[in-house]
Design a protein around this motif. Structure first.
Motif, PDB file in Angstrom:
ATOM      1  N   LEU A 132       0.793  -1.143  -0.061  1.00  0.00           N
ATOM      2  CA  LEU A 132      -0.053  -0.122   0.018  1.00  0.00           C
ATOM      3  C   LEU A 132       0.941   1.212   0.090  1.00  0.00           C
ATOM      4  CD1 LEU A 132      -2.916  -0.843   2.256  1.00  0.00           C
ATOM      5  CD2 LEU A 132      -2.873  -0.516   0.044  1.00  0.00           C
ATOM      6  N   LEU A 133       1.861   1.258   0.620  1.00  0.00           N
ATOM      7  CA  LEU A 133       2.748   2.429   0.610  1.00  0.00           C
ATOM      8  C   LEU A 133       3.568   2.600  -0.655  1.00  0.00           C
ATOM      9  CD1 LEU A 133       4.492   4.461   2.467  1.00  0.00           C
ATOM     10  CD2 LEU A 133       6.228   2.851   2.790  1.00  0.00           C
ATOM     11  N   LEU A 134       4.006   1.537  -1.271  1.00  0.00           N
ATOM     12  CA  LEU A 134       4.159   1.661  -2.634  1.00  0.00           C
ATOM     13  C   LEU A 134       3.246   1.965  -3.585  1.00  0.00           C
ATOM     14  CD1 LEU A 134       6.611  -1.449  -3.369  1.00  0.00           C
ATOM     15  CD2 LEU A 134       7.356   0.937  -3.073  1.00  0.00           C
ATOM     16  N   MET A 135       1.883   1.665  -3.450  1.00  0.00           N
ATOM     17  CA  MET A 135       1.088   2.269  -4.258  1.00  0.00           C
ATOM     18  C   MET A 135       0.581   3.479  -4.209  1.00  0.00           C
ATOM     19  SD  MET A 135      -0.524  -0.651  -5.982  1.00  0.00           S
ATOM     20  CE  MET A 135      -2.206  -0.254  -6.447  1.00  0.00           C
ATOM     21  N   PHE A 136       0.492   4.227  -2.876  1.00  0.00           N
ATOM     22  CA  PHE A 136       0.154   5.453  -2.686  1.00  0.00           C
ATOM     23  C   PHE A 136       1.735   6.405  -3.194  1.00  0.00           C
ATOM     24  CE2 PHE A 136      -3.115   3.700   0.148  1.00  0.00           C
ATOM     25  CZ  PHE A 136      -3.943   4.435  -0.265  1.00  0.00           C
ATOM     26  N   SER A 137       2.787   5.947  -2.583  1.00  0.00           N
ATOM     27  CA  SER A 137       3.802   6.793  -2.973  1.00  0.00           C
ATOM     28  C   SER A 137       4.274   6.680  -4.473  1.00  0.00           C
ATOM     29  CB  SER A 137       5.065   6.331  -2.206  1.00  0.00           C
ATOM     30  OG  SER A 137       5.528   5.248  -2.676  1.00  0.00           O
ATOM     31  N   LEU A 138       3.902   5.810  -5.290  1.00  0.00           N
ATOM     32  CA  LEU A 138       4.002   5.789  -6.696  1.00  0.00           C
ATOM     33  C   LEU A 138       2.802   6.375  -7.667  1.00  0.00           C
ATOM     34  CD1 LEU A 138       6.511   2.776  -7.109  1.00  0.00           C
ATOM     35  CD2 LEU A 138       7.253   5.108  -7.170  1.00  0.00           C
ATOM     36  N   ASN A 139       1.665   6.735  -7.009  1.00  0.00           N
ATOM     37  CA  ASN A 139       0.468   7.150  -7.610  1.00  0.00           C
ATOM     38  C   ASN A 139       0.041   6.132  -8.329  1.00  0.00           C
ATOM     39  OD1 ASN A 139       0.146   9.636  -6.384  1.00  0.00           O
ATOM     40  ND2 ASN A 139       1.514  10.580  -7.918  1.00  0.00           N
ATOM     41  N   LEU A 140       0.245   4.702  -7.914  1.00  0.00           N
ATOM     42  CA  LEU A 140      -0.290   3.734  -8.706  1.00  0.00           C
ATOM     43  C   LEU A 140      -1.818   3.387  -8.426  1.00  0.00           C
ATOM     44  CD1 LEU A 140       2.716   0.901  -8.441  1.00  0.00           C
ATOM     45  CD2 LEU A 140       1.851   2.458 -10.449  1.00  0.00           C
ATOM     46  N   HIS A 141      -2.191   3.987  -7.447  1.00  0.00           N
ATOM     47  CA  HIS A 141      -3.796   3.888  -6.992  1.00  0.00           C
ATOM     48  C   HIS A 141      -4.440   4.584  -7.758  1.00  0.00           C
ATOM     49  CE1 HIS A 141      -2.497   7.541  -5.032  1.00  0.00           C
ATOM     50  NE2 HIS A 141      -3.680   7.882  -4.827  1.00  0.00           N
ATOM     51  N   THR A 142      -4.028   5.660  -8.564  1.00  0.00           N
ATOM     52  CA  THR A 142      -4.637   6.501  -9.492  1.00  0.00           C
ATOM     53  C   THR A 142      -5.161   5.703 -10.975  1.00  0.00           C
ATOM     54  OG1 THR A 142      -2.821   7.520 -10.330  1.00  0.00           O
ATOM     55  CG2 THR A 142      -3.726   8.631  -8.479  1.00  0.00           C
ATOM     56  N   ARG A 143      -4.300   4.586 -11.153  1.00  0.00           N
ATOM     57  CA  ARG A 143      -4.465   3.951 -12.482  1.00  0.00           C
ATOM     58  C   ARG A 143      -5.554   2.676 -12.115  1.00  0.00           C
ATOM     59  NH1 ARG A 143       1.384   3.287 -15.379  1.00  0.00           N
ATOM     60  NH2 ARG A 143       2.098   5.341 -14.683  1.00  0.00           N
ATOM     61  N   ILE A 144      -6.119   2.607 -10.874  1.00  0.00           N
ATOM     62  CA  ILE A 144      -7.014   1.666 -10.606  1.00  0.00           C
ATOM     63  C   ILE A 144      -8.105   2.268  -9.872  1.00  0.00           C
ATOM     64  CG2 ILE A 144      -7.619  -0.727  -9.820  1.00  0.00           C
ATOM     65  CD1 ILE A 144      -4.954  -1.260  -9.803  1.00  0.00           C
ATOM     66  N   PRO A 145      -8.874   3.269 -10.607  1.00  0.00           N
ATOM     67  CA  PRO A 145     -10.045   4.001  -9.754  1.00  0.00           C
ATOM     68  C   PRO A 145     -11.135   3.151  -9.324  1.00  0.00           C
ATOM     69  CG  PRO A 145     -10.114   4.318 -12.061  1.00  0.00           C
ATOM     70  CD  PRO A 145      -9.070   3.343 -11.977  1.00  0.00           C
ATOM     71  N   GLN A 146     -11.356   1.951  -9.822  1.00  0.00           N
ATOM     72  CA  GLN A 146     -12.508   1.144  -9.379  1.00  0.00           C
ATOM     73  C   GLN A 146     -12.285   0.715  -7.727  1.00  0.00           C
ATOM     74  OE1 GLN A 146     -10.414   0.438 -11.883  1.00  0.00           O
ATOM     75  NE2 GLN A 146     -11.685   0.543 -13.700  1.00  0.00           N
ATOM     76  N   ILE A 147     -11.153   0.708  -7.291  1.00  0.00           N
ATOM     77  CA  ILE A 147     -11.092   0.465  -5.749  1.00  0.00           C
ATOM     78  C   ILE A 147     -10.802   1.802  -4.960  1.00  0.00           C
ATOM     79  CG2 ILE A 147      -9.486  -0.642  -4.154  1.00  0.00           C
ATOM     80  CD1 ILE A 147      -8.541  -2.501  -6.499  1.00  0.00           C
ATOM     81  N   ASN A 148     -11.678   1.941  -4.107  1.00  0.00           N
ATOM     82  CA  ASN A 148     -11.540   2.663  -3.171  1.00  0.00           C
ATOM     83  C   ASN A 148     -10.333   2.525  -2.076  1.00  0.00           C
ATOM     84  OD1 ASN A 148     -11.951   4.773  -0.958  1.00  0.00           O
ATOM     85  ND2 ASN A 148     -14.269   4.290  -0.720  1.00  0.00           N
ATOM     86  N   TRP A 149      -9.297   3.333  -2.472  1.00  0.00           N
ATOM     87  CA  TRP A 149      -8.020   3.081  -1.983  1.00  0.00           C
ATOM     88  C   TRP A 149      -7.889   3.574  -0.259  1.00  0.00           C
ATOM     89  CZ3 TRP A 149      -5.162  -0.636  -3.481  1.00  0.00           C
ATOM     90  CH2 TRP A 149      -5.206  -0.637  -4.861  1.00  0.00           C
ATOM     91  N   ASN A 150      -8.642   4.712  -0.117  1.00  0.00           N
ATOM     92  CA  ASN A 150      -8.781   5.105   1.385  1.00  0.00           C
ATOM     93  C   ASN A 150      -9.480   3.897   2.104  1.00  0.00           C
ATOM     94  OD1 ASN A 150      -7.288   7.673   0.627  1.00  0.00           O
ATOM     95  ND2 ASN A 150      -9.355   8.747   0.064  1.00  0.00           N
ATOM     96  N   LEU A 151     -10.515   3.519   1.767  1.00  0.00           N
ATOM     97  CA  LEU A 151     -11.309   2.369   2.654  1.00  0.00           C
ATOM     98  C   LEU A 151     -10.292   1.351   2.510  1.00  0.00           C
ATOM     99  CD1 LEU A 151     -13.835   1.703   3.880  1.00  0.00           C
ATOM    100  CD2 LEU A 151     -14.689   0.610   1.734  1.00  0.00           C
TER     101      LEU A 151
END
Length: 169
Positions: A101-120
């Motif tokens: 999760l740290l890698l996902m957020f720090s590399l902005n990879l979470h923006t490439r999968i908008p179907q998942i609520n990453w904060n939740l």
């Protein structure tokens, strides 16, 4: 073979002289230039996230899970080993999932999968890690032999509870 008269070209065909000289060529580039991508598909480290409150807390979670895992791995012998193995599983799982999760957020990879609520997803991960660290710490504290590594691993629960409190407030 073609002679000089054939160099004028047929209907719809460009003459070979204009193709060679390029001065009056009817062929112009029809596509836009392709931009050069840097790195692995434009991945960049988001330093603003790492400097922010959530980034610091997530980094602290990873470091504390690593410390708990190292502490539990230094124990050489145990007689009822179930508590030790459970704590080892919880600390390793928390380290891996929180690290991803740290890698996902720090590399902005979470923006490439908008179907998942990453904060939740992050909140559920933190809550479950806290819950399982609490259970593993209680079991380990009940079955421990009062070694320094076991006590340090059990104390890890206090930091996890504090981190959850910070995230929720």
């Amino acid at each position: 073979m073609r002679n000089g008269d054939d160099l004028e070209g047929f209907d719809g065909e460009a003459s070979s002289t204009s193709m060679i000289s390029g001065t009056s060529s009817p062929y112009q580039p029809t596509t836009e230039p392709v931009s050069q991508r840097r790195g692995l598909g434009g991945l960049r480290c988001d330093l603003d996230y790492l400097r922010g409150t959530f980034g610091k807390i997530k980094l602290a979670e990873v470091v504390l899970a690593l410390i708990a895992f190292i502490c539990i791995e230094t124990i050489m012998e145990c007689s009822p080993c179930e508590g030790l193995y459970f704590f080892e599983f919880v600390s390793c799982s928390a380290l891996v999932v929180t690290g991803v999760l740290l890698l996902m957020f720090s590399l902005n990879l979470h923006t490439r999968i908008p179907q998942i609520n990453w904060n939740l997803t992050d909140l559920v991960n933190t809550g479950l890690s806290t819950f399982f660290f609490f259970i593993a710490s209680v079991v380990l504290a009940a079955l421990n032999h009062k070694t320094g590594a076991e006590i340090a691993a059990v104390v890890r629960i206090l930091t996890s509870l504090y981190m959850t409190h910070l995230l929720l407030n």
